[in-house]
Design a protein around this motif. Sequence first.
Motif, PDB file in Angstrom:
ATOM      1  N   ALA A 250       0.865  -1.184   0.000  1.00  0.00           N
ATOM      2  CA  ALA A 250       0.000   0.000   0.000  1.00  0.00           C
ATOM      3  C   ALA A 250       0.899   1.230   0.000  1.00  0.00           C
ATOM      4  O   ALA A 250       1.875   1.295   0.748  1.00  0.00           O
ATOM      5  CB  ALA A 250      -0.897   0.006   1.227  1.00  0.00           C
ATOM      6  N   CYS A 251       0.586   2.189  -0.821  1.00  0.00           N
ATOM      7  CA  CYS A 251       1.345   3.445  -0.802  1.00  0.00           C
ATOM      8  C   CYS A 251       0.883   4.261   0.410  1.00  0.00           C
ATOM      9  O   CYS A 251      -0.095   3.908   1.063  1.00  0.00           O
ATOM     10  CB  CYS A 251       1.124   4.203  -2.103  1.00  0.00           C
ATOM     11  SG  CYS A 251      -0.409   5.136  -2.124  1.00  0.00           S
ATOM     12  N   PRO A 252       1.547   5.369   0.736  1.00  0.00           N
ATOM     13  CA  PRO A 252       1.137   6.149   1.925  1.00  0.00           C
ATOM     14  C   PRO A 252      -0.270   6.736   1.779  1.00  0.00           C
ATOM     15  O   PRO A 252      -0.964   6.931   2.783  1.00  0.00           O
ATOM     16  CB  PRO A 252       2.174   7.264   2.004  1.00  0.00           C
ATOM     17  CG  PRO A 252       3.329   6.790   1.197  1.00  0.00           C
ATOM     18  CD  PRO A 252       2.780   5.887   0.138  1.00  0.00           C
ATOM     19  N   GLY A 253      -0.671   6.993   0.533  1.00  0.00           N
ATOM     20  CA  GLY A 253      -2.027   7.515   0.328  1.00  0.00           C
ATOM     21  C   GLY A 253      -2.285   8.794   1.106  1.00  0.00           C
ATOM     22  O   GLY A 253      -1.355   9.530   1.474  1.00  0.00           O
ATOM     23  N   MET A 254      -3.557   9.047   1.352  1.00  0.00           N
ATOM     24  CA  MET A 254      -3.935  10.334   1.931  1.00  0.00           C
ATOM     25  C   MET A 254      -3.451  10.526   3.376  1.00  0.00           C
ATOM     26  O   MET A 254      -3.468  11.636   3.891  1.00  0.00           O
ATOM     27  CB  MET A 254      -5.444  10.492   1.859  1.00  0.00           C
ATOM     28  CG  MET A 254      -5.871  11.940   1.826  1.00  0.00           C
ATOM     29  SD  MET A 254      -7.627  12.075   1.662  1.00  0.00           S
ATOM     30  CE  MET A 254      -7.833  12.147  -0.089  1.00  0.00           C
ATOM     31  N   TYR A 256      -0.428  10.424   4.321  1.00  0.00           N
ATOM     32  CA  TYR A 256       0.823  11.188   4.310  1.00  0.00           C
ATOM     33  C   TYR A 256       1.050  11.973   3.024  1.00  0.00           C
ATOM     34  O   TYR A 256       1.751  12.966   3.033  1.00  0.00           O
ATOM     35  CB  TYR A 256       2.039  10.249   4.457  1.00  0.00           C
ATOM     36  CG  TYR A 256       2.033   9.404   5.698  1.00  0.00           C
ATOM     37  CD1 TYR A 256       2.410   9.943   6.933  1.00  0.00           C
ATOM     38  CD2 TYR A 256       1.654   8.070   5.649  1.00  0.00           C
ATOM     39  CE1 TYR A 256       2.396   9.162   8.076  1.00  0.00           C
ATOM     40  CE2 TYR A 256       1.639   7.288   6.796  1.00  0.00           C
ATOM     41  CZ  TYR A 256       2.009   7.832   8.005  1.00  0.00           C
ATOM     42  OH  TYR A 256       2.000   7.067   9.122  1.00  0.00           O
ATOM     43  N   CYS A 257       0.526  11.502   1.909  1.00  0.00           N
ATOM     44  CA  CYS A 257       0.993  12.010   0.614  1.00  0.00           C
ATOM     45  C   CYS A 257       0.140  13.181   0.130  1.00  0.00           C
ATOM     46  O   CYS A 257      -1.086  13.088   0.074  1.00  0.00           O
ATOM     47  CB  CYS A 257       0.943  10.876  -0.409  1.00  0.00           C
ATOM     48  SG  CYS A 257       1.454  11.417  -2.037  1.00  0.00           S
ATOM     49  N   ALA A 258       0.816  14.250  -0.259  1.00  0.00           N
ATOM     50  CA  ALA A 258       0.118  15.471  -0.693  1.00  0.00           C
ATOM     51  C   ALA A 258      -0.590  15.279  -2.033  1.00  0.00           C
ATOM     52  O   ALA A 258      -1.475  16.054  -2.383  1.00  0.00           O
ATOM     53  CB  ALA A 258       1.117  16.614  -0.803  1.00  0.00           C
ATOM     54  N   LEU A 259      -0.202  14.255  -2.798  1.00  0.00           N
ATOM     55  CA  LEU A 259      -0.810  14.057  -4.121  1.00  0.00           C
ATOM     56  C   LEU A 259      -2.021  13.125  -4.076  1.00  0.00           C
ATOM     57  O   LEU A 259      -2.721  12.954  -5.069  1.00  0.00           O
ATOM     58  CB  LEU A 259       0.230  13.451  -5.076  1.00  0.00           C
ATOM     59  CG  LEU A 259       1.512  14.265  -5.265  1.00  0.00           C
ATOM     60  CD1 LEU A 259       2.494  13.494  -6.123  1.00  0.00           C
ATOM     61  CD2 LEU A 259       1.195  15.608  -5.898  1.00  0.00           C
ATOM     62  N   ALA A 260      -2.278  12.545  -2.917  1.00  0.00           N
ATOM     63  CA  ALA A 260      -3.271  11.463  -2.840  1.00  0.00           C
ATOM     64  C   ALA A 260      -4.682  11.945  -3.141  1.00  0.00           C
ATOM     65  O   ALA A 260      -5.056  13.073  -2.842  1.00  0.00           O
ATOM     66  CB  ALA A 260      -3.233  10.830  -1.461  1.00  0.00           C
ATOM     67  N   THR A 261      -5.471  11.027  -3.740  1.00  0.00           N
ATOM     68  CA  THR A 261      -6.896  11.285  -3.929  1.00  0.00           C
ATOM     69  C   THR A 261      -7.733  10.412  -2.996  1.00  0.00           C
ATOM     70  O   THR A 261      -8.953  10.569  -2.935  1.00  0.00           O
ATOM     71  CB  THR A 261      -7.293  11.015  -5.395  1.00  0.00           C
ATOM     72  OG1 THR A 261      -6.621   9.833  -5.864  1.00  0.00           O
ATOM     73  CG2 THR A 261      -6.888  12.179  -6.285  1.00  0.00           C
ATOM     74  N   ILE A 291      -2.262  -1.536  -3.547  1.00  0.00           N
ATOM     75  CA  ILE A 291      -3.186  -0.404  -3.426  1.00  0.00           C
ATOM     76  C   ILE A 291      -2.439   0.918  -3.627  1.00  0.00           C
ATOM     77  O   ILE A 291      -1.423   1.172  -2.982  1.00  0.00           O
ATOM     78  CB  ILE A 291      -3.837  -0.390  -2.022  1.00  0.00           C
ATOM     79  CG1 ILE A 291      -4.427  -1.768  -1.682  1.00  0.00           C
ATOM     80  CG2 ILE A 291      -4.908   0.688  -1.930  1.00  0.00           C
ATOM     81  CD1 ILE A 291      -4.979  -1.887  -0.278  1.00  0.00           C
ATOM     82  N   SER A 292      -2.963   1.759  -4.507  1.00  0.00           N
ATOM     83  CA  SER A 292      -2.410   3.105  -4.701  1.00  0.00           C
ATOM     84  C   SER A 292      -3.464   4.143  -4.349  1.00  0.00           C
ATOM     85  O   SER A 292      -4.653   3.941  -4.609  1.00  0.00           O
ATOM     86  CB  SER A 292      -2.003   3.325  -6.164  1.00  0.00           C
ATOM     87  OG  SER A 292      -1.068   2.365  -6.577  1.00  0.00           O
ATOM     88  N   GLY A 293      -3.002   5.267  -3.803  1.00  0.00           N
ATOM     89  CA  GLY A 293      -3.916   6.335  -3.405  1.00  0.00           C
ATOM     90  C   GLY A 293      -4.116   7.398  -4.468  1.00  0.00           C
ATOM     91  O   GLY A 293      -4.779   8.413  -4.213  1.00  0.00           O
ATOM     92  N   CYS A 294      -3.553   7.207  -5.664  1.00  0.00           N
ATOM     93  CA  CYS A 294      -3.837   8.103  -6.797  1.00  0.00           C
ATOM     94  C   CYS A 294      -3.241   7.463  -8.042  1.00  0.00           C
ATOM     95  O   CYS A 294      -2.556   6.431  -7.958  1.00  0.00           O
ATOM     96  CB  CYS A 294      -3.283   9.513  -6.582  1.00  0.00           C
ATOM     97  SG  CYS A 294      -1.518   9.685  -6.913  1.00  0.00           S
ATOM     98  N   ILE A 295      -3.467   8.092  -9.200  1.00  0.00           N
ATOM     99  CA  ILE A 295      -3.051   7.446 -10.453  1.00  0.00           C
ATOM    100  C   ILE A 295      -1.542   7.362 -10.631  1.00  0.00           C
ATOM    101  O   ILE A 295      -1.068   6.727 -11.568  1.00  0.00           O
ATOM    102  CB  ILE A 295      -3.668   8.138 -11.692  1.00  0.00           C
ATOM    103  CG1 ILE A 295      -3.321   9.614 -11.706  1.00  0.00           C
ATOM    104  CG2 ILE A 295      -5.157   7.924 -11.763  1.00  0.00           C
ATOM    105  CD1 ILE A 295      -3.687  10.262 -13.021  1.00  0.00           C
ATOM    106  N   ASN A 296      -0.763   7.961  -9.741  1.00  0.00           N
ATOM    107  CA  ASN A 296       0.685   7.811  -9.882  1.00  0.00           C
ATOM    108  C   ASN A 296       1.157   6.376  -9.621  1.00  0.00           C
ATOM    109  O   ASN A 296       2.272   6.016  -9.967  1.00  0.00           O
ATOM    110  CB  ASN A 296       1.421   8.794  -8.983  1.00  0.00           C
ATOM    111  CG  ASN A 296       1.272  10.205  -9.516  1.00  0.00           C
ATOM    112  OD1 ASN A 296       1.376  10.430 -10.713  1.00  0.00           O
ATOM    113  ND2 ASN A 296       0.995  11.160  -8.640  1.00  0.00           N
ATOM    114  N   ALA A 297       0.308   5.585  -8.966  1.00  0.00           N
ATOM    115  CA  ALA A 297       0.519   4.130  -8.893  1.00  0.00           C
ATOM    116  C   ALA A 297       1.750   3.696  -8.107  1.00  0.00           C
ATOM    117  O   ALA A 297       2.352   2.669  -8.422  1.00  0.00           O
ATOM    118  CB  ALA A 297       0.543   3.528 -10.303  1.00  0.00           C
ATOM    119  N   CYS A 298       2.129   4.465  -7.069  1.00  0.00           N
ATOM    120  CA  CYS A 298       3.295   4.050  -6.271  1.00  0.00           C
ATOM    121  C   CYS A 298       3.053   2.706  -5.579  1.00  0.00           C
ATOM    122  O   CYS A 298       4.006   2.023  -5.211  1.00  0.00           O
ATOM    123  CB  CYS A 298       3.633   5.109  -5.233  1.00  0.00           C
ATOM    124  SG  CYS A 298       3.924   6.728  -5.950  1.00  0.00           S
ATOM    125  N   GLY A 299       1.793   2.341  -5.366  1.00  0.00           N
ATOM    126  CA  GLY A 299       1.486   1.043  -4.744  1.00  0.00           C
ATOM    127  C   GLY A 299       1.441  -0.087  -5.764  1.00  0.00           C
ATOM    128  O   GLY A 299       1.064  -1.208  -5.415  1.00  0.00           O
TER     129      GLY A 299
END
Length: 394
Positions: A250-254, A256-261, A291-299
């Motif tokens: 899982a990426c940090p998502g909302m 921690y991440c300022a880009l998260a949706t 799991i990724s918290g936005c389309i950047n797909a870090c997860g």
Amino acid sequence: PRKFKIAVTGSPNDRAVTRAHDIGLRMIRNEAGEAGFEVIVGGGLGRTPMIGKVIREFLPRADLLPYLEAIVSVYNALGRRDNKYKARIKITVAENGLDEFRARVDTRFRHLRSHFRGADQAMLERIERAFAPPAFRSAPLGRYETVRETDPAFRSWTDANLAPHRAEGYAIVTVSLKAHGATPGDATSGQMRALADLAERFGHDELRISHEQNVILPHVHRSDLPEVHSILGEHGLATANVGLISDIIACPGMDYCALATARSIPIAQEIARRFDALKLEHGIGELKIKISGCINACGHHHVGHIGILGLDRAGVENYQVTLGGDGTETAAIGERAGPGFPAEEIVPAVERLVHAYLDLRSGRRETFLQTYRRLGIGPFKAALYPERVDANAA
Ligand code: SF4
């Protein structure tokens, strides 16, 4: 180049996601038994996911540096600079075609190779010395076998978290950082100290971090495993779930991440808790959720067997599901299943998918991905969206 990532794997089992990197290198041998590389180019995830293509089936080791320089040089000449999202080699390869890209790389390579005077041998020797195999020892395995027979928790951990080692009597240990309900991939300072001590005492001073967000002790003698397992247990690090449904990236998502949706971590925690409560995960077997918290797909959700992408729909979190992704040597981008789910519905949706798999698989040895590849997305869609099936039947 804006950013550029290279992945290397030395094993036929690709554990470095080489096909989803700008350049992927797979160490192989040719028919004459010489070591070299299969070179893959133009892979990547993010908002435009692509599986890399083989640009060179066998590259001798001595040609590696000038060949990589040729790839980067052609990308530098052809790459897009008008749009930062298109400034990636995957776009350059897709827009120009692999054949054209390869022809240009070959031309550039011939020029660079003729001027290349060989890799810096002194540096290579320094690197080789730093990665020299440790002094493996031999020891009786009686206690390891006995504890495996008498302690179900130890047996379950050895079944899930060990990989075979080339040295006799040794194992590769994956320490799971995915305790059920904890933040995936997190370790406290106390746990990190405990891992460093274990590496010193039992692991020839070596540990590695995997892209799956776990810690690897690459060389542990099996006779030491009961003690290693016991110490891991004292620090909350003995979870036996590597490769199973709760071993989620899982990426940090909302959180921690300022880009998260959307949030990623709480969804991962809830899935892990749910399947732990159902006591199903060992019966399910290998299943990778990402799991990724936005389309950047870090997860890396595009290469999850089940991928979850958190989006923002008019200020409300919404989770899209992709199925059939694969980050290994049989890499594939997952297929979008259909409309997304609100946060409170995504875990039940995953549960429906898993129950469908358990009903559909041909036997306990057929993994989720194998069942998916055998049957396609249809029956999994039907499980995800039962209301549609009901509506069609009515
Ligand atoms: S995928 Fe998006 S939310 Fe997650 S870490 Fe990357 S940029 Fe942040």
